[in-house]
Structure formats: structure tokens, C-alpha cells
Design an enzyme around this catalytic site. Structure first.
Site, PDB file in Angstrom:
ATOM      1  N   CYS A 167       0.806  -1.225   0.000  1.00 60.37           N
ATOM      2  CA  CYS A 167       0.000   0.000   0.000  1.00 60.37           C
ATOM      3  C   CYS A 167       0.840   1.277   0.000  1.00 60.37           C
ATOM      4  CB  CYS A 167      -0.948   0.001   1.193  1.00 60.37           C
ATOM      5  SG  CYS A 167      -2.230  -1.267   1.085  1.00 60.37           S
ATOM      6  N   HIS A 197      -3.446   7.375   2.994  1.00 57.07           N
ATOM      7  CA  HIS A 197      -3.832   6.083   2.434  1.00 57.07           C
ATOM      8  C   HIS A 197      -5.181   5.686   3.024  1.00 57.07           C
ATOM      9  CE1 HIS A 197      -3.839   2.039   1.066  1.00 57.07           C
ATOM     10  NE2 HIS A 197      -3.650   1.522   2.266  1.00 57.07           N
ATOM     11  N   ASN A 256     -10.244   0.262   0.055  1.00 57.35           N
ATOM     12  CA  ASN A 256      -8.786   0.344  -0.045  1.00 57.35           C
ATOM     13  C   ASN A 256      -8.356  -0.147  -1.428  1.00 57.35           C
ATOM     14  OD1 ASN A 256      -6.015   0.099   0.137  1.00 57.35           O
ATOM     15  ND2 ASN A 256      -6.010  -1.060   2.039  1.00 57.35           N
TER      16      ASN A 256
END
Length: 332
Positions: A116, A256, A286
Site C-alpha cells: 500500500c 492512504h 482500499n
């Protein structure tokens, strides 16, 4: 003294049409909308349903959106960095294919893989190329088809992830706009807690790995959450302190989009009100490497030249960090 900084000059994005809502997930696994929303902040996510399309498709669409919006000639691009955790295939880099498909015929390209944090680390990499003075246009794309590595019978992971792509263009700036500072970290002790066991050189694909569902994402949620909450806030605070920035000085946190509670913890440590925090996790979930550029795309019209942005991420590995950017343009 090198006075060239790497400024973001254009943004592009793409998300698939299909919406996987919490209500649909209720029919697939033992969960419900209230549970998902209260623990993650996610309401829906986008899924690329076409079996014949991979991460490259998402990346190409996001890049084309950027090129069209900014009226950029792809032949002028020097480098394409493809940030992804879900490349189309091993060995043949997805970024190389993407660069060719968008007409970036004079660019070289490669993939950057850091879970990520791929896009965040890519920002640092792109900035170094620009600051060298040798490269004038660096295209950084973050895209992931997370649905390709998710077990939709596993309620701990299938509620979290979605598919999408985003892109930014970096160009030289001599007025101090662009990437100003960064603090990037990794810790291999996190490897067991967020991973895919099989399909790599350590455990190649076999009938057994497929039967054991070892090609899907495994996440030990509580451990990852604990590390993410403290570490993402820590790096944001460190970058702010190092640049003498207070919560009043920071115009936007670009976090994020893994979990709304992790984002809230970082914003609280930075003393930022909700209206200074970019949020789209409720719409997309996500999207791994695509979260940061998708935030920029959603909020681009609100950004003003000179705004102070703090980008932050946390990902498998573990990988995490923060990047301080001074925004370079007023959106048209």
C-alpha cells in the site's frame, strides 16, 4: 545547490463501473453494513468484473485521463513508474506494457512494489529523477486490481479492498513547489501479518496451494491496525516538525485509505480538523496503490497553488512513510 524541485502538474484517475456495496456483501459473507461502516468507514468499492482485464487496464485508463485533461503529448514522457501490488503477470513488468499502450514511446518504465506504500515510495523515486535535471516529465501511476487476490468468502478481507487507478505527472519547478521532504520507513518484521503465501519463488503455485487458498491476501487485522495507527501518525508528525509546520500550516492530509479509524488517528495527532483530510474510503474502499492519486483526483478542484499537503501511507511488509508536497497549481 540544486534548486530543481519535482512538482505535480497533472492528475488523472479511473475506477470501474461496478459497485460492490455493503448490502451486496451481506448476501455473500456473514457481515452487515453497520459493522463494516463502524470499523472501516467503507460503504462501497469498485470492482473490475471483466476477467480479461488486469491492473494494466486500470492504469491505462487513469493515464489517458491525465493526458487528456492536461493536453500532454505522451511522446514527451521520459519515464513511467508503475506502482502496484497486483501486476498483470510475473517477469514482464506491467509498467512497460502500460507505457507502450498510452503512446509513451520515448519513455522507459518499470514496476515499483511496496504494497500500500507503492505510490508513496514512487513519489520519492519520481522526485529524484526530476531533481537530477535529466528528466522533464515523469508519469507515476498507482493501480491495483485487488479483486484478483481477494477471497470473497473471507469476511476479514473482502470488505476492505477495491479496484482502481490514479496517475500524476511530475515536472521540474524552480519556485519551490513540489516535493519538499519525505520520511520513508520499512520493517521486515511485519511480513507474516499481511501477505500472500503462494505464487512467489518461496512457495510456487501447486494444486496444494490452490486448494489451501494460499493465493489470496491474508491479513492479521489487529496487528496491522495497531502498527498502522501509531506509525502513520508518527511519520506525519516527524515531517511536520522537521519543516516547522503546525496543523494551521497544513492545508491537506492525503492519507492512504485503509481504514477511517487509522486516518482519524493521524489527523488527530497532526491537530487537523476533518475538513482538511481527504477522504474517499466510503466510495472506493482500499485500492492499495491507487488510494493517494484517487484522493488527489477527487479533491483536485479544491487545491490551491502553495497549499501544503502531507501524503501518508502504511502497507504490508511493513512499509510506511510521509511526503510533504507544496502544491504547484490552481485547478482550472
Amino acid at each position: 545547490m540544486n534548486n530543481i524541485t519535482a512538482a505535480i502538474t497533472a492528475v488523472g484517475s479511473y475506477v470501474p463501473d461496478y459497485i460492490l456495496s455493503n448490502e451486496i456483501l451481506e448476501t455473500m459473507v456473514d457481515t452487515n453494513d453497520e459493522w463494516i461502516t463502524s470499523r472501516t468507514g467503507i460503504k462501497e468499492r469498485r470492482i473490475l468484473k471483466d476477467k480479461d482485464k488486469g491492473t494494466s487496464y486500470l492504469a491505462i485508463q487513469a493515464a489517458k485521463d491525465l493526458l487528456q485533461k492536461s493536453n500532454t503529448d505522451p511522446a514527451e514522457i521520459d519515464l513511467v513508474i508503475m506502482a502496484t501490488a497486483t501486476p498483470d503477470m510475473p517477469v514482464a513488468a506491467t509498467g512497460v506494457y502500460v507505457a507502450t499502450q498510452i503512446g509513451a514511446v520515448n519513455a522507459f518504465s518499470y514496476d515499483l512494489v511496496a504494497a500500500c506504500s507503492s505510490f508513496l515510495f514512487g513519489m520519492s523515486t519520481a522526485a529524484r529523477y526530476i531533481e537530477s535535471g535529466k528528466y522533464k516529465k515523469v508519469l507515476l501511476i498507482g493501480a491495483d486490481k485487488m479483486s484478483s487476490i481477494i477471497d470473497y468468502t473471507d469476511r476479514t478481507t473482502c470488505i476492505i479492498f477495491g479496484d482502481g487507478g490514479g496517475a500524476v505527472l511530475f515536472e521540474p519547478n524552480t519556485e519551490g513547489f513540489g516535493v519538499r521532504d519525505e520520511y520513508l520507513r520499512t520493517d521486515g518484521a511485519g511480513r507474516p501479518f499481511l501477505k500472500i503465501d503462494a505464487g512467489g519463488s518461496l512457495l510456487p503455485a501447486s494444486n496444494e496451494t490452490i486448494a489451501n487458498k494460499q493465493h489470496f491476501v491474508f491479513q492479521e487485522g489487529k496487528t496491522v491496525f495497531k502498527f498502522a495507527v501509531s506509525n502513520m501518525a508518527d511519520v506525519c508528525e516527524k515531517v511536520m516538525n522537521r519543516n516547522n509546520l503546525t496543523g494551521d500550516d497544513v492545508n491537506w492530509l492525503v492519507p492512504h485509505q485503509a481504514n477511517k479509524r487509522i486516518i482519524d488517528a493521524a489527523a488527530s495527532r497532526m491537530k487537523l480538523p476533518d475538513e482538511k483530510v481527504m477522504i474517499n474510503i466510503h466510495k472506493y474502499g482500499n485500492t492499495t496503490s491507487a488510494t493517494l492519486p484517487l484522493c488527489l483526483a477527487d479533491y483536485e478542484k479544491q487545491l490551491k497553488k502553495g497549499d501544503n499537503l502531507i501524503f501518508a501511507s502504511f502497507g504490508g511488509g511493513f512499509t510506511w512513510g510521509a511526503v510533504y508536497v507544496k502544491w504547484a497549481y490552481d485547478s482550472k
